[in-house]
Motif scaffolding. Structure first.
Motif, mmCIF file in Angstrom:
data_model
loop_
_atom_site.group_PDB
_atom_site.id
_atom_site.type_symbol
_atom_site.label_atom_id
_atom_site.label_comp_id
_atom_site.label_asym_id
_atom_site.label_seq_id
_atom_site.Cartn_x
_atom_site.Cartn_y
_atom_site.Cartn_z
ATOM 1 N N GLY A 147 44.465 29.368 38.108
ATOM 2 C CA GLY A 147 45.663 30.109 38.372
ATOM 3 C C GLY A 147 45.781 31.255 39.199
ATOM 4 N N ASP A 148 44.638 31.424 39.832
ATOM 5 C CA ASP A 148 44.631 32.493 40.857
ATOM 6 C C ASP A 148 45.196 32.026 42.138
ATOM 7 O OD1 ASP A 148 42.816 34.205 39.145
ATOM 8 O OD2 ASP A 148 41.268 32.878 39.649
ATOM 9 N N ILE A 149 46.005 33.108 42.642
ATOM 10 C CA ILE A 149 46.944 32.884 43.675
ATOM 11 C C ILE A 149 46.198 33.611 45.012
ATOM 12 C CG2 ILE A 149 49.126 33.285 44.868
ATOM 13 C CD1 ILE A 149 50.409 33.625 42.026
ATOM 14 N N GLU A 150 45.686 32.764 45.878
ATOM 15 C CA GLU A 150 44.595 33.113 46.864
ATOM 16 C C GLU A 150 45.470 33.173 48.232
ATOM 17 O OE1 GLU A 150 40.377 31.988 44.988
ATOM 18 O OE2 GLU A 150 41.284 30.406 46.108
ATOM 19 N N PRO A 151 44.906 33.824 49.059
ATOM 20 C CA PRO A 151 45.516 33.566 50.572
ATOM 21 C C PRO A 151 45.360 32.387 51.027
ATOM 22 C CG PRO A 151 44.171 35.914 50.432
ATOM 23 C CD PRO A 151 44.024 34.907 49.091
ATOM 24 N N GLN A 188 38.706 33.638 48.928
ATOM 25 C CA GLN A 188 38.510 33.543 47.528
ATOM 26 C C GLN A 188 38.883 34.878 46.847
ATOM 27 O OE1 GLN A 188 35.457 30.948 46.909
ATOM 28 N NE2 GLN A 188 36.389 29.001 47.835
ATOM 29 N N PHE A 189 39.880 35.501 47.128
ATOM 30 C CA PHE A 189 40.140 36.729 46.334
ATOM 31 C C PHE A 189 41.509 36.810 46.057
ATOM 32 C CE2 PHE A 189 36.150 38.082 48.574
ATOM 33 C CZ PHE A 189 35.706 39.061 47.860
ATOM 34 N N SER A 190 41.985 37.530 44.926
ATOM 35 C CA SER A 190 43.380 37.460 44.492
ATOM 36 C C SER A 190 43.722 38.804 43.733
ATOM 37 C CB SER A 190 43.616 36.191 43.308
ATOM 38 O OG SER A 190 42.907 36.376 42.560
ATOM 39 N N ALA A 202 41.879 44.232 53.987
ATOM 40 C CA ALA A 202 42.672 43.899 52.792
ATOM 41 C C ALA A 202 42.156 43.858 51.484
ATOM 42 C CB ALA A 202 43.275 42.496 53.153
ATOM 43 N N VAL A 203 40.912 43.514 51.363
ATOM 44 C CA VAL A 203 40.369 43.282 50.112
ATOM 45 C C VAL A 203 39.837 44.770 49.656
ATOM 46 C CG1 VAL A 203 38.431 42.522 48.805
ATOM 47 C CG2 VAL A 203 39.366 40.965 49.833
ATOM 48 N N ARG A 204 39.558 45.726 50.509
ATOM 49 C CA ARG A 204 39.163 46.957 50.236
ATOM 50 C C ARG A 204 40.354 47.753 49.792
ATOM 51 N NH1 ARG A 204 37.487 48.488 54.899
ATOM 52 N NH2 ARG A 204 39.280 49.482 55.710
ATOM 53 N N ASP A 205 41.358 47.663 50.528
ATOM 54 C CA ASP A 205 42.381 48.702 50.604
ATOM 55 C C ASP A 205 43.513 48.297 49.420
ATOM 56 O OD1 ASP A 205 41.170 49.989 52.459
ATOM 57 O OD2 ASP A 205 42.649 49.298 54.341
ATOM 58 N N HIS A 206 43.398 46.998 48.996
ATOM 59 C CA HIS A 206 44.544 46.524 48.178
ATOM 60 C C HIS A 206 43.947 46.189 46.854
ATOM 61 C CE1 HIS A 206 47.714 47.200 51.029
ATOM 62 N NE2 HIS A 206 46.821 46.824 51.912
ATOM 63 N N GLY A 207 42.657 46.299 46.526
ATOM 64 C CA GLY A 207 41.988 46.044 45.259
ATOM 65 C C GLY A 207 42.010 44.730 44.799
ATOM 66 N N ALA A 208 41.848 43.802 45.883
ATOM 67 C CA ALA A 208 41.768 42.107 45.291
ATOM 68 C C ALA A 208 40.299 41.925 44.823
ATOM 69 C CB ALA A 208 41.878 41.450 46.699
ATOM 70 N N ARG A 209 40.545 41.060 43.946
ATOM 71 C CA ARG A 209 39.116 40.917 43.023
ATOM 72 C C ARG A 209 38.676 39.469 43.664
ATOM 73 N NH1 ARG A 209 43.364 39.366 40.121
ATOM 74 N NH2 ARG A 209 43.510 37.347 39.062
ATOM 75 N N PRO A 210 37.353 39.244 43.781
ATOM 76 C CA PRO A 210 36.741 37.841 43.911
ATOM 77 C C PRO A 210 37.058 36.862 42.827
ATOM 78 C CG PRO A 210 35.102 39.530 42.997
ATOM 79 C CD PRO A 210 36.391 40.159 43.200
ATOM 80 N N SER A 211 37.542 35.970 43.286
ATOM 81 C CA SER A 211 37.982 34.801 42.171
ATOM 82 C C SER A 211 36.872 34.128 41.514
ATOM 83 C CB SER A 211 38.713 33.608 42.995
ATOM 84 O OG SER A 211 40.000 34.175 43.674
ATOM 85 N N ASN A 212 35.566 34.053 42.032
ATOM 86 C CA ASN A 212 34.443 33.434 41.623
ATOM 87 C C ASN A 212 33.306 34.291 41.841
ATOM 88 O OD1 ASN A 212 36.109 30.507 41.368
ATOM 89 N ND2 ASN A 212 36.372 31.235 43.398
#
Length: 469
Positions: free
Chosen positions: A347-351, A356-358, A405-415
Motif C-alpha cells: 500500500g506504499d505510494i511510490e514515485p 522504492q521510497f514513500s 527529495a528523499v533526504r529533504d522530505h523524509g521519505a522512507r525506503p519501501s523495502n
C-alpha cells in the motif's frame, strides 16, 4: 454545466457502440477520415497534435496502419469493443474531461494519466535482477484496498492502470477486480507461465485487459534467467491468446548481456509472427534482487536501443514503447504523479516502480494527499529543470533529484535494500550518469528539442513532399 457534460458522455458512448462494427470491415480511407473526427473530439492540444501525427502515418501507409487493420479485423469483437470503450472513450475522452474538471476545483490539481499497481509480490519464478524481488512476498493488497485505489483514481479521471508485481496472475482477486472495474483499461505485465485456455477465455470475457508477456531474449537467455522450459511456455501463451483473438504484447528488459538480441530484427519479428501488436522495452535498473550495476546496459547499448526502436517503428508492424528512452515523446520523467505513480503490495505510494521510497500509504492517506505531498512535488519540480529529455531518469540520469527529495522530505525506503541505490552503488551510478550523459547530450543536440518541435517539423516536411522525414 454538469448535466451537459453527462449528456455529451452519454452520446459518445452510444456513438462508439455504433461506430465499432462499422469500422471492422472498412477501408484505409475510412480510418484516415476517422482521425478528423477524433481530432474534433479531443479536448487537449497535445492529443490533437498526436492525432494529426497518426493521420500522417496512415496517409503514408506506415506499418502502424497495418496494426490498426489487424485490431479492427482480426481481434475478437467483444475484446476489441471493451478495450476501445475503456481506453479510448473512458481514459482519453471522458477521462480527459474529468481530469480537467478536477483541476479546476478549489484546491484541485491536474491528475496524472494512470497508475501502476502491484497488488502482490508473490511470484512462481525467481528471476535474477527482478526489480520487485526485495519486496516481501507475504504482503498483498486486499480486494477492498485495490478497489479503493481504483475508485479514488477514477474520481480524478484516471481510467487506465498498469498491473505489475510479482506475478499478477498469482493474485487471487485479479479477475474480480477486472470485472468490477469494467470501465478501466488494464495493461498487465506478466511472465506468461500461468496461462491456459481457462485464463485466456476469462481475459476475453473481461475484455478490458491487455496482457504483455515478458521475454528476455531467445530460448537460451529466457531459460537462463527464468528457469528451464519458460521460453516454450511463453511461446505457447502467445499461441493461446492468438487463437482466442486477444489483443496482447510483449515486454523486454535490456541488460548488458542480452542487448544485441533485443535490438535485432529477428527478435522483433518473432513477436510479430506470434501476433503481438504491442511491445515495451525497459532497461535493467539496479534495484531488487542482488542489484548489480554491471548488468546495466552500457551507455552505447542504451543509445543503440533508442536508435533501433526508432527504426522498428518505421519498418515493423508493431507498436513499441521504450520506457527509458522515450523522454522526448512524453516530456521527460513521468514519475511522482507527473504522468503516473506506483502503489506497491504493502500500500506504499511510490514515485515509480524503480524509485522504492514513500511517505504515504493507502491505509492512512488518500491518493490525492500523496500526489500533493512535498516529496512528490520536489521530484516534479526537479523534472521541470531537465534540459535534455534523453536523460529523464531521476535515479540514473539525474540522481541529484531523487537523492535530495528523499533526504529533504523524509521519505522512507519501501523495502530492505531500497537505499542501496543511494549508498552502496552511489559511486558506480555517478560514473554511469557521466558516461551516458556524454552520449545523450551529443544525440540531444542533433535532434528536435521537444515533441512539439518534432511534430511541427514532420508536418512541414509532409506538407511539402507528401512523405515523412
Amino acid at each position: 454545466m454538469g448535466h451537459l457534460v453527462d449528456i455529451k458522455h452519454f452520446i459518445l458512448k452510444h456513438f462508439f457502440s455504433w461506430l465499432l462494427p462499422f469500422l471492422s470491415a472498412r477501408s484505409d480511407h475510412t480510418f484516415i477520415m476517422m482521425t478528423y473526427l477524433a481530432e474534433k473530439l479531443a479536448r487537449k492540444d497535445y492529443y490533437q497534435r498526436e492525432i494529426r501525427h497518426i493521420r500522417r502515418l496512415f496517409m503514408t501507409n506506415h506499418p502502424s496502419l497495418k496494426v490498426v487493420r489487424k485490431i479492427m479485423g482480426e481481434i475478437d469483437p467483444h475484446h476489441r469493443r471493451r478495450l476501445v470503450e475503456s481506453f479510448i472513450l473512458n481514459q482519453l475522452l471522458i477521462g480527459t474531461d474529468k481530469r480537467q474538471a478536477f483541476s479546476e476545483k478549489p484546491g484541485g490539481f491536474y491528475p496524472p494519466g494512470f497508475t501502476v499497481i502491484s497488488p502482490s509480490m508473490k511470484c512462481n519464478l525467481s528471476c535474477y535482477g527482478c526489480y520487485s524481488a526485495m519486496h516481501s512476498r507475504d504482503r498483498e493488497l486486499s480486494f477492498e484496498q485495490f478497489d479503493s485505489v481504483l475508485n479514488q483514481q477514477k474520481e480524478m479521471g484516471m481510467y487506465f492502470s498498469v498491473i505489475s508485481g510479482g506475478e499478477p496472475f498469482v493474485y487471487k482477486h485479479l479477475f474480480d477486480i477486472f470485472k468490477k472495474h469494467a470501465d478501466v483499461a488494464f495493461l498487465v505485465f506478466t511472465n506468461g507461465s500461468l496461462f491456459d485456455e481457462k485464463v485466456v477465455q476469462t481475459i476475453r470475457e473481461c475484455g478490458n485487459v491487455l496482457p504483455c508477456v515478458s521475454v528476455e531474449g531467445f530460448e537460451k537467455e529466457t531459460d537462463e534467467r527464468r528457469g528451464a522450459g519458460q521460453y516454450r511456455k511463453v511461446m505457447n501463451t502467445f499461441d493461446l491468446m492468438n487463437e482466442a483473438g486477444l489483443l496482447y504484447g510483449f515486454s523486454a528488459t535490456q541488460t548488458r548481456q542480452n542487448s544485441d538480441i533485443l535490438t535485432s530484427d529477428r527478435y522483433i519479428d518473432i513477436f510479430i509472427e506470434k501476433g503481438c501488436v504491442l511491445g515495451w522495452y525497459f532497461h535493467y535498473m539496479p534495484v531488487g534482487r542482488d542489484p548489480a550495476v554491471e548488468l546495466l546496459p552500457t551507455p552505447e547499448q542504451r543509445n543503440y536501443l533508442r536508435e533501433r526502436v526508432a527504426y522498428f517503428r518505421k519498418t515493423k508492424m508493431i507498436l513499441l514503447g521504450d520506457f527509458h528512452n522515450d523522454g522526448p515523446l512524453v516530456g521527460g520523467c513521468i514519475a511522482a504523479g507527473r504522468k503516473y505513480f506506483h502503489v506497491n503490495s504493502n500500500g506504499d505510494i511510490e514515485p515509480c516502480v524503480f524509485f522504492q521510497f514513500s511517505k504515504h500509504n493507502i491505509s492512512t492517506s488518500t491518493l490525492q494527499e500523496a500526489l500533493q505531498s512535498s516529496f512528490f512535488k520536489a521530484i516534479r519540480q526537479g523534472q521541470k529543470n531537465n534540459c535534455n529529455l534523453l536523460r529523464p531518469c531521476t535515479i540514473l540520469d539525474r540522481p541529484e533529484i531523487s537523492r535530495s527529495a528523499v533526504r529533504d522530505h523524509g521519505a522512507r525506503p519501501s523495502n530492505q535494500g531500497s537505499e542501496d541505490v543511494f549508498t552502496k552503488m552511489r559511486a558506480a551510478i555517478d560514473t554511469y550518469t557521466q558516461e551516458y550523459g556524454r552520449i545523450a547530450d551529443e544525440a540531444w543536440n542533433n535532434m528536435p528539442q521537444t515533441r512539439e518541435e518534432l511534430l511541427n517539423r514532420e508536418e512541414e516536411v509532409f506538407n511539402q513532399t507528401g512523405q515523412l522525414p
